[in-house]
Enzyme design. Structure first.
Site, PDB file in Angstrom:
ATOM      1  N   LYS A 283       6.434 -23.036   7.750  1.00 41.66           N
ATOM      2  CA  LYS A 283       7.323 -22.274   8.308  1.00 41.66           C
ATOM      3  C   LYS A 283       6.740 -21.559   9.505  1.00 41.66           C
ATOM      4  O   LYS A 283       5.521 -21.356   9.477  1.00 41.66           O
ATOM      5  CB  LYS A 283       8.108 -21.273   7.490  1.00 41.66           C
TER       6      LYS A 283
ATOM      7  N   TYR B 268      -3.143   4.290  28.747  1.00 33.83           N
ATOM      8  CA  TYR B 268      -1.864   5.110  29.236  1.00 33.83           C
ATOM      9  C   TYR B 268      -2.005   6.572  28.533  1.00 33.83           C
ATOM     10  O   TYR B 268      -1.659   7.376  29.248  1.00 33.83           O
ATOM     11  CB  TYR B 268      -0.667   4.499  28.689  1.00 33.83           C
TER      12      TYR B 268
HETATM   13  C1  LIG Z   1       6.199 -18.302   2.672  1.00 30.61           C
HETATM   14  C2  LIG Z   1       6.329 -18.949   1.220  1.00 30.61           C
HETATM   15  C3  LIG Z   1       5.473 -19.738   0.653  1.00 30.61           C
HETATM   16  C4  LIG Z   1       3.918 -20.016   1.170  1.00 30.61           C
HETATM   17  O1  LIG Z   1       3.475 -18.505   0.727  1.00 30.61           O
HETATM   18  P1  LIG Z   1       1.663 -18.577   0.782  1.00 30.61           P
HETATM   19  O2  LIG Z   1       1.411 -17.211   0.361  1.00 30.61           O
HETATM   20  O3  LIG Z   1       1.523 -18.467   2.387  1.00 30.61           O
HETATM   21  O4  LIG Z   1       1.055 -19.691   0.297  1.00 30.61           O
HETATM   22  C5  LIG Z   1       5.852 -20.418  -0.807  1.00 30.61           C
HETATM   23  N1  LIG Z   1       6.691 -20.277  -1.229  1.00 30.61           N
HETATM   24  C6  LIG Z   1       8.126 -19.725  -0.382  1.00 30.61           C
HETATM   25  C7  LIG Z   1       9.426 -19.709  -0.978  1.00 30.61           C
HETATM   26  C8  LIG Z   1       7.814 -19.095   0.757  1.00 30.61           C
HETATM   27  O5  LIG Z   1       8.775 -18.444   1.379  1.00 30.61           O
END
Ligand SMILES: *Cc1c(COP(=O)(O)O)cnc(C)c1O
Length: 392
Positions: free
Chosen positions: A44, A276
Site C-alpha cells: 500500500k 528563516y
Molecule cells: C499496513 C498493514 C500491514 C503491514 O504492516 P507492516 O507492519 O508494514 O508489516 C498488514 N496488515 C494490515 C491490515 C495493514 O494495514
C-alpha cells in the site's frame, strides 16, 4: 558508483536507490524464518514509497504468494502494472466500488453480512466469482466484523455462489508496541474466531494475523501457528525497516537509500543565519554545502536539524531546518567538498550509515513513514549491486 542513468539525466539531483536484490533477499529470509507460511507482501501507499509497480513486479518474480493494498485504486494500479498474483484489498468496497473486485480480480475484504450480499449481487451481474477475506475485529480501531457476528457473516458468504471464501484475518496493534507479548491478547481473541469458523465448517485456507513486528517474536509466531494461521502479511520487514526495537533475529537489509548531489558550496559569515527563524546565527565562519533536498522532498527532513548526512564518507551536521527545496550542511570538517559530490541522507557511505529507524526516532515518525518522499525524488531500481534496471 554514481548512476549512469543519473548522469544521462543531468536534471536528477536527488534520488532514491531501490535495491530489488535486497528486497528478494529479505523475502527469502522471512520465508526461511516462517516455514510453511504463505507470505503476502503489503505494498500500500506506493509500496511504502518504494514504487508499487516495480516492487510488485519484483515480488511477483520472487514468488510472493500475494500482494496487499489499502484500497481498490491501488489494486487496479497493480493490475495495470502487470501483476497477476492474488491481490487483497484491505478496505471493504464502498457501495460505488462493488463491481471493481470482479472487474479487476481483486480479493475483497468483507466485514458485514450486508457487504457480502451487496458484493455477491455485483459479482453475479459481472458473471465472475470474487474471492473474499473476512476481517475480524480483535480490538484494533474497530476494523473488522465484531466476533459475535462472524458466523452469520461466514454463512452469508457461503450462501453466495459468486463469492469464494479465501481468507480469515485480523491485524494486531499490540505487536507495534514495546512489549514482547504485545498483540498476544488480540491473537487469542482471533484464535476464538478461528475456532468458531472451524466449528461452523467454514475455515478458509488462508488464516492470517501477523505483520512485520510480530515476525521475530517467538511468542507470537508460536501462538499463531497453534491457532492455525497459514499466512503472514508484511510490508516494513520486506523493505528492511524495523517497526519495533530489539535485536533482529531475522537479518533484513534496507531496500532504499536516499541521495542528493551537492549543488553549491558556500559559507556562512559570523552572524549569518541558517534558516528563516534566524535562531542560530553562525558564531564563526562556517563552510556549508547546499543540498537540493528540502521539506517538499521528505517532510520529516526539516526535522533533521541536529542530525547529519554523509558527504565524502564523513558525517556533515545539518544546519538549521530544511527549506522547501534545499538544506544546508556544515562541512567544516570535510575538506574539498565540491558541487556534484554525492551526499547520503539515508543509507551507507564510507564507514557510516544512516537508517530510516534513526531518522524516525529523531523526527518522531513511524519508521515506515521515512521512505515516503516527494515527487521530485526520482526512484532508481537496481536488481544487483552492479546494474541499474529502470528509472521511474
Ligand atoms: C499496513 C498493514 C500491514 C503491514 O504492516 P507492516 O507492519 O508494514 O508489516 C498488514 N496488515 C494490515 C491490515 C495493514 O494495514
Amino acid at each position: 558508483m554514481t548512476g549512469t542513468r543519473t548522469g544521462r539525466r543531468g536534471s536528477t539531483t536527488a534520488w532514491a536507490d531501490i535495491d530489488l536484490h535486497a528486497l528478494g533477499r529479505n523475502l527469502e529470509r522471512l520465508r526461511h524464518g516462517l516455514p510453511g507460511q504463505a507470505v503476502f507482501g503489503v505494498v500500500k501507499a506506493d509500496a511504502y514509497g518504494h514504487g508499487a509497480g516495480p516492487v510488485g513486479r519484483a515480488l511477483q518474480r520472487f514468488g510472493i504468494d500475494g500482494l496487499v493494498v489499502a484500497d481498490m485504486g491501488e489494486g487496479i494500479t497493480l493490475r495495470r502494472a502487470g501483476i497477476t498474483a492474488p491481490i487483497l484489498v484491505i478496505d471493504p468496497p464502498l457501495p460505488s466500488q462493488l463491481r471493481l473486485p470482479a472487474l479487476h480480480r481483486l480479493g475483497a475484504t468483507v466485514t458485514s453480512a450486508a457487504e457480502a450480499r451487496a458484493l455477491a449481487t455485483a459479482a453475479n451481474r459481472a458473471g465472475r466469482t470474487v474471492e473474499v477475506h473476512v476481517r475480524v475485529n480483535t480490538g484494533f480501531a474497530g476494523f473488522g466484523v465484531p466476533r459475535a457476528e462472524l458466523t452469520d457473516l461466514l454463512a452469508a458468504v457461503a450462501a453466495a455462489p459468486a463469492l469464494r471464501l479465501e481468507g480469515l484475518y485480523t491485524h494486531l496493534s499490540g505487536a507495534y508496541g514495546p512489549y514482547e507479548d504485545g498483540g498476544l491478547a488480540e491473537l487469542e481473541r482471533f484464535g476464538e474466531a478461528v475456532e468458531a469458523a472451524r466449528a461452523a465448517g467454514r475455515l478458509p485456507a488462508l488464516v492470517h494475523a501477523l505483520s512485520s513486528p510480530a515476525l521475530d517474536r517467538p511468542l507470537l509466531t508460536g501462538a499463531a501457528a497453534r491457532i492455525g494461521c497459514t499466512a503472514v502479511r508484511c510490508g516494513a520487514a520486506l523493505f528492511g525497516i524495523r517497526m519495533a526495537d530489539g535485536d533482529p533475529p531475522l537479518p533484513l537489509a534496507p531496500v532504499m537509500s536516499v541521495k542528493a548531489r551537492v549543488s553549491r558550496v558556500t559559507a556562512l559569515e559570523p552572524g549569518d543565519v541558517a534558516d528563516y527563524a534566524a535562531a542560530g546565527a553562525a558564531p564563526r565562519r562556517t563552510p556549508v554545502a547546499v543540498l537540493p533536498f528540502g521539506f517538499a522532498d521528505g517532510h520529516h527532513l526539516h526535522r533533521l536539524a541536529g542530525g547529519v548526512l554523509l558527504i565524502r564518507g564523513r558525517p556533515a551536521p545539518v544546519l538549521g531546518r530544511a527549506f522547501m527545496s534545499s538544506l544546508l550542511a556544515d562541512v567544516t570538517d570535510i575538506p574539498d567538498v565540491q558541487p556534484g559530490d554525492e551526499a547520503v541522507l539515508i543509507g551507507r557511505q564510507g564507514d557510516h550509515r544512516i537508517t530510516a529507524e534513526t531518522l524516525a526516532a529523531r523526527s518522531g515518525l513511524r519508521p515506515s513513514a521515512v521512505p515516503l518522499l516527494g515527487p521530485r525524488v526520482v526512484r532508481r531500481y537496481r536488481s544487483n549491486a552492479a546494474r541499474e534496471d529502470q528509472t521511474e
